[in-house]
Write an enzyme that holds these catalytic residues in place. Sequence first.
Site, PDB file in Angstrom:
ATOM      1  N   CYS A 135      35.539  40.194  37.488  1.00 27.29           N
ATOM      2  CA  CYS A 135      35.615  41.336  38.409  1.00 27.29           C
ATOM      3  C   CYS A 135      36.318  42.512  37.748  1.00 27.29           C
ATOM      4  O   CYS A 135      37.549  42.554  37.666  1.00 27.29           O
ATOM      5  CB  CYS A 135      36.349  40.913  39.687  1.00 27.29           C
ATOM      6  SG  CYS A 135      36.582  42.273  40.858  1.00 27.29           S
ATOM      7  N   CYS A 138      38.637  44.501  40.016  1.00 25.11           N
ATOM      8  CA  CYS A 138      39.889  43.806  40.319  1.00 25.11           C
ATOM      9  C   CYS A 138      40.883  43.923  39.167  1.00 25.11           C
ATOM     10  O   CYS A 138      42.083  44.117  39.383  1.00 25.11           O
ATOM     11  CB  CYS A 138      39.634  42.322  40.587  1.00 25.11           C
ATOM     12  SG  CYS A 138      38.428  41.967  41.870  1.00 25.11           S
ATOM     13  N   ASP A 139      40.390  43.775  37.942  1.00 21.87           N
ATOM     14  CA  ASP A 139      41.279  43.564  36.805  1.00 21.87           C
ATOM     15  C   ASP A 139      41.216  44.632  35.720  1.00 21.87           C
ATOM     16  O   ASP A 139      42.006  44.600  34.775  1.00 21.87           O
ATOM     17  CB  ASP A 139      40.972  42.203  36.158  1.00 21.87           C
ATOM     18  CG  ASP A 139      41.139  41.053  37.140  1.00 21.87           C
ATOM     19  OD1 ASP A 139      42.037  41.150  37.998  1.00 21.87           O
ATOM     20  OD2 ASP A 139      40.372  40.078  37.063  1.00 21.87           O
TER      21      ASP A 139
END
Length: 308
Positions: A135, A138-139
């Site tokens: 992701c 997300c990261d």
Amino acid sequence: MTAQRLVIVGSGPAGYTAAVYAARASLEPIVIAGSVTAGGELMNTTDVENFPGFPAGIQGPELMENMRQQAERFGATVIYDDVQELVLQPGAHKITTALGESYTAEAVILATGSAYRKLGLPNEDKLSGHGVSWCATCDGFFFKDKHIAVVGGGDSAMEEATFLTKFASKVSVIHRRQELRASQAMQDRAKADPKIEFILDSEISEIHGDDALTGVTVRNIVTGEESPLDVTGLFIAIGSDPRTELFADQLELRPDGYLKVDGRASLTNVEGVFAAGDLIDPVYRQAITAAGSGCSAAIDAEHYLSNR
């Protein structure tokens, strides 16, 4: 055990759209949205530019929040819990959640979506969250000014790679074939980005690191030659598999693992059980097609319940 007319398992565009239509039909559906996966894969997407009605685009999480609010406005109840057990028996399908709640439902709509596919290499799971990710939204922030690798050649991989250029100093896209599978628009955008390089006809053969990712080994599948790639981030975007583990032994699946439904309808082989979204669609896999199939499932469920 609480008796319901309709329970929707899963959320995302399919589950929430099914909830909107079912709630407007006065079925008062319960949506078991998931404790972590509520909203589906669009919760991990930034700009959604191809969902009709948003000429300037919309953020994935915002789109899902709008759908949730719309479903609740018409009388749907959204529960942030996970289905632990599903016993499908016509007339009284039984649903048990991780928090210990139990329901019986005359009808069930399955909208469990799909899960990210893995490379299947040693260290992949161990280093998940420590350099290995599925992701980018997300990261990606954690890899400012770093060299990152993205595995895959489809639209998802191109979107991940393009997004990651906001943070990374360089993004290497690794793909097993000479030709990318992404749409031409996505390819053109990625190829025009000076931070993105392409390593084609290649795969990752090893993932290195003890407590954090320190690099990968890349193998050319044509020549067999292996070479190190010093990256501190690895984003895997090679597709996903339908989430069927709850009911794979109770419902008929297609040879490719997706849930089988009756033609263009949402009916499964068990009476009163309907399905929608990525769970039944290995081809289009778009938010709009998932929403459309959620609409179909709700209408099919409404017809079924009205005829009981």
